[in-house]
Design a protein around this motif. Structure first.
Motif, short mmCIF file in Angstrom:
data_model
loop_
_atom_site.label_atom_id
_atom_site.label_comp_id
_atom_site.label_asym_id
_atom_site.label_seq_id
_atom_site.Cartn_x
_atom_site.Cartn_y
_atom_site.Cartn_z
N TYR A 262 8.83 -1.07 -19.23
CA TYR A 262 10.04 -1.89 -19.07
C TYR A 262 11.27 -1.14 -19.58
N LEU A 263 11.11 -0.48 -20.73
CA LEU A 263 12.23 0.26 -21.31
C LEU A 263 12.63 1.44 -20.43
N LEU A 264 11.64 2.08 -19.83
CA LEU A 264 11.90 3.19 -18.92
C LEU A 264 12.74 2.73 -17.72
N LEU A 265 12.42 1.55 -17.18
CA LEU A 265 13.20 0.99 -16.07
C LEU A 265 14.62 0.66 -16.51
N LYS A 266 14.76 0.22 -17.74
CA LYS A 266 16.09 -0.11 -18.25
C LYS A 266 16.96 1.13 -18.38
N LYS A 267 16.37 2.21 -18.89
CA LYS A 267 17.15 3.42 -19.15
C LYS A 267 17.30 4.28 -17.90
N LEU A 268 16.30 4.23 -17.01
CA LEU A 268 16.36 4.99 -15.75
C LEU A 268 16.13 4.03 -14.58
N PRO A 269 17.16 3.32 -14.14
CA PRO A 269 16.98 2.33 -13.06
C PRO A 269 16.42 2.90 -11.77
N TYR A 270 16.61 4.20 -11.56
CA TYR A 270 16.12 4.84 -10.33
C TYR A 270 14.67 5.32 -10.47
N TRP A 271 14.02 5.04 -11.60
CA TRP A 271 12.66 5.54 -11.84
C TRP A 271 11.69 5.11 -10.74
N ASP B 207 12.12 4.40 -7.55
CA ASP B 207 12.29 5.01 -6.22
C ASP B 207 13.34 6.13 -6.29
N PRO B 208 13.03 7.23 -6.97
CA PRO B 208 14.01 8.31 -7.11
C PRO B 208 14.12 9.15 -5.84
N ILE C 10 0.83 -1.20 0.00
CA ILE C 10 0.00 0.00 0.00
C ILE C 10 0.87 1.25 0.00
N SER C 11 1.87 1.29 0.87
CA SER C 11 2.75 2.46 0.93
C SER C 11 3.57 2.60 -0.35
N LYS C 12 3.99 1.47 -0.93
CA LYS C 12 4.74 1.53 -2.20
C LYS C 12 3.86 2.06 -3.32
N THR C 13 2.61 1.63 -3.32
CA THR C 13 1.67 2.11 -4.34
C THR C 13 1.41 3.61 -4.17
N GLN C 14 1.29 4.06 -2.92
CA GLN C 14 1.07 5.49 -2.67
C GLN C 14 2.27 6.32 -3.13
#
Length: 478
Positions: A197-206, A208-209, A99-103
């Motif tokens: 998926y591509l966004l996670l690949k290019k920005l690994p910190y997406w 939890d920035p 729940i907190s991760k989703t928020q």
């Protein structure tokens, strides 16, 4: 006893860790007292791709209603419980920490959208909102139900990066393109999920920035969007995807082997590994045969019923349809007969496929020598010749059908309806053939029927607006 490669060891460990994360302590999970309804009552009737699609649709609907329309930001708990209540998530299995991760994901969406510029590079804030909403829906769904299959797709991209060569791709560019193609080939994601998926690949910190990274993302969000679009539309992507697609059965079988609780010592023995490959391969082939059989039976009954209803309510009352039993029989039953015939001539995966599969998986497990595959951009002439071939086949066989029906004195309306039904039947056959081809490690057309149906289905495959109304109907069978 052979030595396992480090990549296989890492994949197996990550897969097992992900599996263990699916089994949280029951005391720390979300519980809903109300009766759970909806999709949970029919989980045996639909596959995981359809469950995923339905779940994302439910998430999108809640976000639009609560977050965008009513401007309510603290909605994570409501969203998760509503998904459980409607059967899109299992009761007593989702950890409370989700729940907190989703928020946090919702807060990130609100921050980016609230601080991004109004317009940039011909894209408006409204367009950005829709694009970000698609991304955040995929991210929430992935956070609540992480997929083990994505680990294998990531591993596949690493292997295909090593195997594919091209003098037209830089190293980082090839890494991105093999990543995209591997996920498309193995997971068959829609555009939004592939973009995520591509966004996670290019920005690994997406996911939890920190504050500085979030600000940078917000400032560059339009540029990020444009870069992702360019990567997905790369000129060589189609050719790389075709190469990756040929290897899909290898990695699908690998997933089945890794998923089973095999000890590391067992996997180090080639004869034991071959038995596991055979077991997983047979399971997959039997499942696909069952799916194809169900598809053909349901399609034959559905198309025959549809054609009969159209004949009785439209063709017979409003046209001068010939009172000829041969013409009536051809009109009502020829499309269904074509489907049945296609089921008889479509070749299932053979023993040669199993031997090739075993050889390739052995290479992955024990680090044997691997072949390389050169990727070249198709010339405009070759593309034009392929298009000309499909169009020629399409018009020739359409013309032959029209000529045959004309000689049977079919009215113009009946003739048009018959052609439309034949095109839809060809698309069903094409989908079945593609399902079988995924298990063959070969993509050459094996018979005349396949070549004809490919040409008949080509306009439907290429024209997304035509396919869209039938996509959900067909996906429930395939």
């Amino acid at each position: 006893m052979e030595k396992l490669t480090s990549d296989i060891k890492e994949l197996r460990e990550r897969y097992q860790n992900r599996y263990r994360s699916f089994r949280p302590n029951r005391d720390e999970t979300i519980h809903i007292d109300q009766k759970v309804t909806g999709e949970s009552n029919s989980q045996g009737l639909i596959d995981w791709e359809q469950k995923q699609s339905l779940r994302r649709s439910a998430i999108r609907k809640i976000l639009r209603k609560k977050l965008i329309t009513k401007k309510e930001n603290e909605i994570a708990e409501y969203l998760v419980k509503e998904l459980i209540r409607n059967g899109h998530l299992p009761n007593d299995e989702i950890p409370e920490c989700k729940i907190s991760k989703t928020q946090n994901l919702i807060d990130k969406f609100v921050f980016i959208l609230g601080h991004a510029s109004e317009k940039k590079k011909n894209k408006t804030k409204k367009q950005l909102q829709n694009w970000l909403l698609d991304i955040i829906v995929c991210e929430i769904e992935d956070t609540l139900t992480p997929k083990k299959e994505e680990l294998v797709a990531e591993y596949m991209s690493k292997i295909m990066f090593q195997r594919i060569t091209s003098d037209k791709l830089e190293k980082e560019e090839k890494k991105i393109q093999t990543y995209i193609a591997s996920h498309k080939a193995l997971l068959n994601p829609d555009k939004s999920l592939l973009t995520y998926y591509l966004l996670l690949k290019k920005l690994p910190y997406w996911q939890d920035p920190d504050q500085e990274q979030l600000i940078n993302i917000t400032v560059d969000i339009y540029s990020i969007w444009e870069d992702l679009r360019e990567d997905l539309n790369h000129s060589l992507q189609k050719e790389i995807y075709k190469t990756c697609k040929k290897f899909t059965p290898i990695f699908q079988t690998l997933e089945g082997i890794i998923e089973k609780k095999n000890s590391e010592d067992l996997l180090k023995k080639p004869e034991q590994l071959e038995e596991k490959i055979k077991e997983v391969f047979r399971e997959r082939v039997n499942r696909i045969k069952q799916e194809v059989f169900k598809t053909i039976v349901v399609s034959v009954l559905g198309i025959t019923f549809l054609k009969t209803v159209i004949f009785l309510t439209v063709e017979n009352p409003f046209t001068n349809f010939p009172s000829n039993w041969l013409a009536i029989a051809i009109n009502l039953f020829a499309p269904a007969a074509l489907l049945l015939f296609s089921f008889l001539v479509i070749e299932p995966p053979r023993d040669q496929t199993f031997h090739l599969l075993t050889l390739e998986i052995m290479k992955l497990f024990y680090g044997k020598k691997k072949e390389h595959y050169s990727i070249q951009l198709n010339s405009p002439l070759k593309k034009a010749l392929v298009s000309f071939y499909h169009l020629s086949t399409f018009f020739i066989f359409s013309g032959l059908i029209v000529l045959g029906l004309y000689k049977l004195s079919f009215p113009l309306l009946s003739l048009g309806i018959f052609l439309i039904i034949i095109y839809l039947v060809s698309f069903v056959i094409y989908q079945v053939q593609q399902k079988i081809q995924k298990e063959k490690l070969s993509f050459r057309s094996s018979n005349l029927l396949q070549k004809i149906t490919e040409s008949f289905a080509a306009p439907l495959v290429e024209t997304q607006k035509i396919i869209k109304p039938f996509r959900f109907f067909l996906s429930r069978k395939l």
